[in-house]
Each structure stands twice: as C-alpha cells, then as structure tokens.
Motif scaffolding. Structure first.
Motif, PDB file in Angstrom:
ATOM      1  N   ASN A  51      38.261  46.703  45.405  1.00  0.00           N
ATOM      2  CA  ASN A  51      37.143  46.159  44.640  1.00  0.00           C
ATOM      3  C   ASN A  51      37.477  44.890  43.860  1.00  0.00           C
ATOM      4  O   ASN A  51      37.272  44.802  42.655  1.00  0.00           O
ATOM      5  N   ARG A  52      38.030  43.923  44.543  1.00  0.00           N
ATOM      6  CA  ARG A  52      38.250  42.628  43.899  1.00  0.00           C
ATOM      7  C   ARG A  52      37.569  41.560  44.749  1.00  0.00           C
ATOM      8  O   ARG A  52      37.852  41.449  45.950  1.00  0.00           O
TER       9      ARG A  52
ATOM     10  N   THR B 202      34.687  51.986  49.110  1.00  0.00           N
ATOM     11  CA  THR B 202      34.692  51.683  47.677  1.00  0.00           C
ATOM     12  C   THR B 202      35.956  52.216  47.006  1.00  0.00           C
ATOM     13  O   THR B 202      36.514  51.597  46.104  1.00  0.00           O
TER      14      THR B 202
ATOM     15  N   SER C 164      30.197  48.368  48.872  1.00  0.00           N
ATOM     16  CA  SER C 164      30.937  48.745  47.659  1.00  0.00           C
ATOM     17  C   SER C 164      30.382  48.058  46.423  1.00  0.00           C
ATOM     18  O   SER C 164      30.279  48.678  45.360  1.00  0.00           O
ATOM     19  N   VAL C 165      30.040  46.798  46.566  1.00  0.00           N
ATOM     20  CA  VAL C 165      29.583  46.094  45.375  1.00  0.00           C
ATOM     21  C   VAL C 165      28.255  46.679  44.905  1.00  0.00           C
ATOM     22  O   VAL C 165      27.999  46.803  43.706  1.00  0.00           O
TER      23      VAL C 165
ATOM     24  N   ASN D 222      29.095  49.993  43.142  1.00  0.00           N
ATOM     25  CA  ASN D 222      29.755  49.859  41.847  1.00  0.00           C
ATOM     26  C   ASN D 222      28.880  49.237  40.772  1.00  0.00           C
ATOM     27  O   ASN D 222      28.965  49.597  39.607  1.00  0.00           O
TER      28      ASN D 222
ATOM     29  N   TYR E 153      36.526  43.321  48.644  1.00  0.00           N
ATOM     30  CA  TYR E 153      35.293  43.963  48.203  1.00  0.00           C
ATOM     31  C   TYR E 153      34.349  43.986  49.404  1.00  0.00           C
ATOM     32  O   TYR E 153      34.353  43.028  50.189  1.00  0.00           O
TER      33      TYR E 153
END
Ligand code: ATP
Ligand code: MG
Lengths: 290, 302, 320
Positions: free
Chosen positions: C253-254, C248, C270-271, C274, C266
């Motif tokens: 994080n795109r 993360t 991580s998603v 977040n 991403y």
C-alpha cells in the motif's frame, strides 16, 4: 493441421521420449505444487485458529486491547444477519432469472440476460461495495447491515442464476413433456416437477453462493462497516466476521491476531463443510440419475 | 395368465366408467365409489355425446413446419371415436410430428409452426387452451418417463394433484383404478410408496399409462409406447389398449406391423410427411389401395 | 411462436396455442426478475458514472496518466494504482498459467479416477477459500518467507534483472502476484480441464496411431483447445485484476511506481478498500469512484474477451 506436422518428423525418437517424460512429470508436479499452498493454508489456519477457539469466542463481545478473553459473537451474528439479508434479496432474483433463462430460453432476451449475468459476475466485489454505498449509505447517511446485505445479495445473483439454469437444463425435456401432456400447467410443471427434480443441485448452488458471500470482505468495508458492540438494528453499522478478521489481522496486537486466526478457521471450516455437503449431494444426484 | 387377469379387472373398471352414462346400472352399489368422481365423468361423457359426432379428431390441411421445411404436409384425416388407429410409416415420415400437433406439444419446439385446421371432439383446437386440450388428449411417450422425485402413488395422481385439486379422499381409488386399467396394480399394490424409478422399464411405461388414464382424457396418443419394452410388457400394454378402447380413442404410432394389425381398428400410413392411406386395418394390411402402402407393408422398404 | 416467413407456410392459417393465463403470468414474473438483473447492472454503471463526475470534470483523461495522489492538495491521478494492478496481475498469470495447464493436463489426461476426484475437490476448496484468509496468511506466512528466504535467493540468482533488486521487506508486487496466482489457479485449471475434455478422444487416438508419444498427443489436444485455454487464462486475469482483500494485505500500500518487484505498491482495488470509508472530501471520494470505474471498464473488457474465447472454442468443438 499444423499439429500433425509435429509427428511428421520421426527422427530424434529418443529426444521425443525424454521430452515426453519431462512434460508428463512437470504436469504431475504442478498438480502437487497447487495443493501445497492449500494444505499449508488449511493446516496453518487450523493450527493457529483452533487454539484460540473457545466458547467465549462465540458468545462474548470483543474486549479492548490488553484485556484477555472476549469473543466476536457480534461479528458472527452480524455475518449471519448480513448474509441472511443478502440471501433474501439475491436468491429469489437469481432463482427466478435462472428459471427464465432455462425455461424460456428460446427468446432473444434470454441471451441478453445470460450475457448481463456474466458481466455482473465479473464485476469486482469492491465495486458492488461502492454501488451499495452510493445507493444506500449515502442516502440514509449511515452504514448499515442493510447496505451490506444489499451488496452481498447482488454478488450472489449471478452464481444462483447460473447454477439454477444449469441444473434445470439437466432435467430432461421428456419430463417436461410428460407433465405438460397430463394437462399440468407450465408453471406447475416448472415448479413442482422440473425444479423439484433439480432441487438437489440448486440447493447446492445456493449453499455455494452463501458460503462465498459469507467470506466476502471488500463490499462490506464501507457498507455494513463494523461495530465493537451488538448492532441495534439492521439499519445501523454491524460487525461481520470477515471485516473483523481484517481489522484484527492488520492490527499490531498479537492477541487480536489470535482472534483473527480463530475467525479465519471458522470461515474455512464453513467453506469446507459446505463444499463437502455439495460434493455429497451432487454425487447422490448422479448415482440416482444413472 | 396375466392377460386373463387383466381382462377381468378391466371389465370391472369399464363398467364403473360406463355406469356414469347409463344411470339404470347405478343400482349396482359396487361400482359407486364416489359421487363426485362419477359425476365429473358423467359431465364429460354427456357433453361429448351431446355433440353427437363419432369423430374424435379431424384435420384439414394440417401441416407442421420446422424452419419452413414441412415435417408433415396437408394431412386430412378423420379419426373415429372409441377406436384404435395405428399410424405407421418409415422413420422420419412425420408420425410423431402429426401426433404432437394434436395436443399442442409443438409448443415446446421453438422453431415449429403448425398450420391448417384441427378439430378435436367437435371443437376447433384453438377453442381450447393448451391445458384443456391436454386434459382431453393425453399422451404416452416412447421412453417411459415417470417423475423421478415421486413415488408410484404420487406419479399416478400427479395430473390430478397438480391440477384440479381433487379431494384427497378420492386419490386411493383413482390410483387403484388407473393401475388396474394399465395392468400394473398386482405388481405394485404393496409398494405404492416406493420410488417410481425402482420399477422395471415395462412397469414404468405402464405406470405412465396409468398416470395418463388417471386424468381421464378422451383421446390417448401413444408414440411407439412399446418399442423400448420386452414382449411380455408389450403384450400387457396391448391388452390394456384392447380393453380400454371401448371408452378411449387411441392413436398409436408403431413401427411394428404385427402390433398395428393386432391392436388397431384403423391404420394410417404416412410417407414423407404425407398421409398416403387411411382405412380399416384389415383393408390396409390385406388389399391396400396405394402401391406405396403395399411396398411398405410387405417390407420392400422402411 | 415464431412467425413464419418462408415460402410455403405464408398464407396458411397458423394454429397458435392459447396459453393459460397463469402460465403467461408465470413467464412474465420470471421475466421481471431477469429484467431486474439488467436494471441492476445498468444502475451500477450509472451510479459509477454519476458519482465519479466531479473527479472526471476536474481531471479529465489526465486522471489515468497522472501519478499524483494527494488528498490534502486535492490532486488525484490513478497511474500508480493501474501500474500496481497490472504488474501484480501479470506476475500472477506468469506463475499460474504453467501450473494450471499442468493441472489441467494431469486431470483430464493422466490421473486415475480416484486422484482426479480428490484433486478436483481440493482445487474446488481452494477456489472457495475467502480472499481475506489468503491475505491474512500472506501477511503472516508468505511475506516473512519472501523477506527471509525467497527474495534473498532471487536477488543472488536473478539479481542482474532490475525486478529482483532492492529492499527486501516481503510486502510488494511479487508477494501479491504470488498470492493472486494461488487464487486464480483453480479457475484457470478448472476451465482448461473442461475445455480439454471437449476435444474428441478420437483425435488423440489418431495421434497415437501415427506413432506420437503421449505428450505429443496431449500437445495436439492443447493446440486444438488453445483459444479456450486462452479464454480461461483471461478469465483468471479478470479475477486477479479485481481481487481486493488479499492484495490489500500484502502489496504494501504505497503509491509509487518502482521497477523492482520487491517494492511495495498499490492497486486500484486496494486504494478503494483502504481510503473509501475515510475519504476526506467530495473530490477524494469521487476520485476513488473513478478508480472503481476504470477497474470496472478493465474487468469488463477482459471478461467479455474471455467469454468470447471460451464460448467460441467449446461451441466449435461441440458442433463438430
Ligand atoms: N424439432 C425439429 N426440428 C426440425 N426438424 C424436425 C424436428 N422434429 C422433427 N423434424 C423433422 O420432421 C420430420 C418428421 O419427423 P418425426 O419425428 O415426426 O418422424 P417419425 O415419423 O416420428 O420418425 P420415427 O419413426 O423415427 O420416430 C423429419 O424429417 C424430421 O427431421
Ligand atoms: Mg417418432
């Protein structure tokens, strides 16, 4: 058997010798390569962290951006609280299951338990977080240390179970027989003789599990969440060291970064010390049994 | 010298134990150490003398199966009380298997099935639970196995401490008695609190015997108790057995013919899982009835 | 006790020991706790299923193949996250495997005892460092290093490959792959070392006797241990796939799928990390949980395979 074919060909002795040296060197080099990041991380964190460590860090609440000083006392206490809750939940289950798997392992069910424990240890911690969120946070409608502790407890179970099982299996059958032959009941044999003989290793395992839990971040993000102040109870959002480090680390403020390094240093020191203790205990154990 | 000492000491202690059955002796105050302890003995002794049989162990068609292969087969034997019975036979003939059947030790082997009948001290073995039977039928193993986390002292009382909740006050006395009986007292009396692992192999084995004696079983099974020991330790243990057989029934597995001849009153010869011969030791060693026994004893095989 | 089924012992009176009531109680108690573990695992699976139901109903299997992730429009698909997870894990494996093998060989075959224990200890510590620390270090040390040194170097040397082109921001697939590699090296090397240790010494001696060089003898041991080593690798893969915090913090994080490894991406974990706490609505939350369910399924398959491989080698070898 195909392996022997490599040798069947005696030509190119020189080439083979060169390959030998190259591969052996590569292997040594990779050992070194692996330590570089470790050393780097250890030293960098220590250097960056130790300079921002002071008494305030351990005793004060966080200050808002711009104000100097302050600490993360609430996060440290929160971590202790959450990990404590997790241990209270996870260690008994892990320990008892470990005993079951080791001492009653002739049953088919014990194999299922072992398999499921492996499955559990392979589940990513973030998923345990989701689970704790669904089971506790959604029901109580708020984040809490309790939910965080629940998640950490589940994460600790497989480690404790496996270590308990392995350590109990190291205790020779002859000790169990000796005890049973004295008319000592099975359960007292297990608890007072077998478990006690293995206690060094088992305590080690618990320490490892606790150390790992203390550094877990992902499952706390949406269970215990965070708190800039002292939390009122275990039923309210609670700051924790790793989540605090995360929040500070991704912030744009240099002074918060400093705090995060100090926090990271504390975590690493914890891990380091526990690993060292573990080493010493297991070493003693070995020298004793030999 | 050691033996001499042993004999003296053991006499002393034997009297103590006899005392419980012979109330007329009880005016001798030296031997009354604790009423409760003595009474328990009295109860045990009385009960078994009540049953009035001279047979300690009797089996009918006793077989033990490992994965449906017999380890021993249809063993019928009567073992006399307060005597020493030696079990001999070539390796793998089922001596340990027989012994372990007598106190439910096969419980620990997942694939073992015991069939037939076993009578222990006048009662069918199934009338005991696994704890009671082991209190009556103690066992000493081939390799010394003291509890590593415990001191010498704690090892001796482990069977009591973890079971009956005897009064603490009696422990000292029981420790002394048991260690004296097993011939270890003199060597360890000044360092009872040190770890049992600091003893030599022979001492550890005598500690294990003391530990078994402390529980006051009636029958003591010994599976090659001296095979890992030096001659002096062996002699010490044999002496203990000799003295204790007045009050305990011993069943001893041994590979050592001389030992069998020295210590036992009766000898049972096992071969390929079957009991071939069982009679007075002198008979077995001088004029065995079976040819197989003779071959084994004279060293033709095994 | 096992009930005898065989020929001889069938009609005989079986002597069964009676256990003391306290012992039965004790066994049942431990069994209860063991059973709890099973309940928990099933409960986890059940929760994930129930809580992801709205998303599964809304998107069906299309969820896995769709690249849309637009909370505002309530459109959700997991493909970009699956891509990020898979690619960063593969990069991690590609780096970690050779290095770990080298370490395992060094530890089991070459190193003198003192180095062996020291290095093992260091690697143990490496395994115990919390992932948040790796991530933090990644942000402040590794990412700048990638941006300023490694990526320009890679572009100038390997730039003909599409993976090593594009904007050099330091956060992206390659950086997270490297962090993951560092994190899984301890697991892979430790298990490989243990597997190598189970190969009997006699085999190596036989090879030497045939005139093999040291490396050739080792290579033979490696061949014999290959499925165990594969198992170790797959286990490492499982770790990489599930790793959350470190990734993360450095993956950028795109939510996009780009061929270049320099690009931000991403991952599944991580998603969730977040967006979960601030999920905007029921369907958003449920979609995140479905991402979690996919992640669970993937790690489950990977881990089962790994256990099977490791178990089959060590078993085969210890039986020998
Ligand atoms: N746990 C077990 N599983 C399977 N078979 C067993 C087991 N224990 C013993 N056996 C078999 O039962 C038979 C008798 O074994 P036992 O140990 O009683 O022999 P023994 O006479 O004590 O030999 P030794 O003198 O070597 O101690 C042997 O054939 C052995 O292979
Ligand atoms: Mg035997």
């Amino acid at each position: 058997m195909e392996a022997y074919e490599i040798l069947a060909n005696p030509k190119n002795l020189k080439r083979r010798k060169i390959i030998n040296i190259v591969m052996l060197t590569l292997s040594v080099v990779s050992g070194l390569v692996a330590i570089i990041p470790l050393i780097y991380i250890l030293f960098y964190t220590t250097a960056a962290g130790i300079s921002s460590l002071n008494l305030d860090f351990f005793t004060q609440l966080p200050k808002p951006v711009g104000e100097p000083g302050g600490g993360i006392a609430n996060a440290i206490v929160g971590s202790v609280e959450i990990v404590g809750l997790g241990s209270a939940f996870g260690i008994p289950i892990g320990l008892m299951s470990g005993i079951y798997v080791s001492e009653f392992s002739k049953s088919f069910f014990a194999n299922i338990v072992k398999f499921v424990t492996d499955v559990l240890s392979g589940i990513p911690s973030i998923i345990i977080g989701i689970f704790a969120y669904g089971v506790i946070v959604l029901q109580t409608k708020h984040f809490s240390a309790l939910a965080g502790g629940f998640a950490l407890g589940i994460l600790m179970i497989p480690t404790v179970t496996r270590i308990t099982e392995e350590m109990l299996k190291l205790v020779p059958i002859s000790l169990r027989e000796a005890s049973l032959a004295l008319g000592i009941s099975r359960w007292k044999t297990t608890l007072k003789i077998v478990l006690r003989t293995a206690s060094g290793g088992i305590i080690t395992g618990m320490l490892l599990a606790i150390a790992r839990a203390a550094g877990e971040t992902a499952p706390l993000l949406f269970t215990s969440f965070g708190n800039s102040f002292w939390s009122e109870s275990i039923d309210s959002p609670t700051a924790s060291l790793p989540v605090q480090i995360f929040n500070y680390a991704i912030s744009p403020y240099a002074e918060w970064h400093q705090k995060a390094w100090a926090g990271a240093f504390v975590l690493i020191a914890l891990v380091f010390i526990i690993s060292l203790i573990v080493r010493l205990i297991t070493k003693n154990k070995f020298s004793q049994s030999v | 010298m050691a033996n001499e000492f042993l004999n003296n000491i053991n006499e002393f202690n034997l009297k103590e134990k006899y005392l419980s059955t012979n109330p007329e002796d009880s005016e001798n105050p030296v031997f009354i150490k604790s009423e409760e302890y003595v009474n328990k003995d009295a109860a045990v002794q009385e009960k078994s003398s009540h049953e009035k049989s001279a047979i300690a162990v009797s089996t009918t068609n006793l077989s033990v199966w490992f994965n449906d292969k017999p380890g021993i087969e249809n063993v019928n034997i009567n073992i006399k009380k307060d005597s020493v019975t030696a079990i001999i036979g070539p390796s793998g003939c089922g001596k340990s298997t027989f012994l372990r059947a007598l106190n439910f030790m096969h419980d620990l082997t997942p694939n073992a099935v015991v069939t037939g009948e076993i009578n222990i001290l006048g009662k069918d073995i199934t009338e005991y639970n696994s704890i009671d039977i082991r209190k009556k039928v103690g066992m000493v193993f081939q390799k010394p196995n003291p509890f590593p986390t415990m001191s010498i002292y704690d090892n001796v009382i482990s069977g009591l401490k973890l079971n009956w909740g005897h009064k603490k006050g009696l422990y000292d006395e029981i420790v002394e008695t048991s260690l004296v009986q097993s011939g270890l007292w003199n060597e360890v009396k000044d360092r009872l609190k040190i770890s049992a692992y600091s003893l030599s192999g022979g001492q550890q084995q005598r500690l294990c015997i003391a530990r078994t004696l402390a529980v006051k079983p009636e029958i003591i099974l010994m599976d090659e108790p001296t095979s890992a020991l030096d001659p002096i330790s062996t002699a010490g243990i044999e002496a203990s057995i000799h003295d204790l057989k007045k009050i305990y029934t011993f069943i001893i597995v041994t590979h050592n013919m001389q030992q069998a001849a020295r210590v036992s009153d009766f000898t049972a010869y096992f071969y390929l899982g079957k009991l071939i011969e069982h009679s007075k030791t002198s008979t077995v060693f001088t004029k065995p009835k079976e040819k197989l026994t003779e071959e084994y004893i004279t060293g033709k095989f095994g | 006790m096992k009930k005898s089924t065989g020929n001889n012992s069938e009609n005989l009176k079986v002597i069964k020991s009676k256990n003391h009531i306290s012992d039965i109680f004790f066994e049942k108690t431990t069994l209860f706790f063991a059973f709890l573990i099973i309940c928990i695992v099933f409960w986890i699976i059940y929760e994930m299923f129930i809580d992801s139901a709205p998303s599964r109903d809304a998107f069906g299997w299309g969820f896995i193949f769709s690249q849309d992730w637009e909370p505002v429009k309530e459109q959700f698909g997991a493909l970009t996250f699956i891509y990020g997870t898979v690619v960063s894990s593969i990069i991690a494996l590609a780096i970690a495997l050779p290095v770990s093998l080298g370490i395992a060989i060094f530890l089991s075959e070459l190193a003198p005892q003192i180095i062996k224990t020291t290095l093992s200890f260091l690697i143990e510590i490496l395994a115990a460092i919390p992932s948040i620390v790796f991530g933090f270090w990644g942000i402040f040390v590794l990412a700048p290093f990638m941006r300023n040194t490694a990526q320009p170097f890679l572009e100038s040397t390997l730039g003909f490959l599409p993976f090593f082109t594009g904007t050099k921001i330091g956060f992206g697939l390659l950086t997270s792959g490297i962090i993951l590699a560092i994190m899984i090296i301890p697991i892979i090397s430790a298990i490989s070392r243990d597997v190598l240790k189970t190969i009997p010494q006699a085999q190596r001696e036989a090879a030497y006797a045939l005139g093999a060089t040291r490396w050739e003898a080792i290579k033979m041991a490696l061949l014999n241990a290959k499925s165990g080593i594969l198992g170790a690798t797959v286990l490492g893969l499982g770790r990489a796939v599930g790793e959350t915090m470190a990734v993360t913090m450095v993956i950028g994080n795109r939510a996009q799928i780009k061929i270049s490894w320099f690009e931000p991406a991403y991952s599944m974990a991580s998603v969730i990390a977040n967006e979960f706490a601030e999920a905007s609505g029921k369907i958003h939350l449920s979609s995140l949980i479905e991402v979690g369910l996919v992640l669970f399924a993937v790690t489950f398959v990977i881990n089962s395979l790994a256990r099977f491989l490791i178990y089959s080698t060590t078993k085969k070898l210890t039986v020998k």
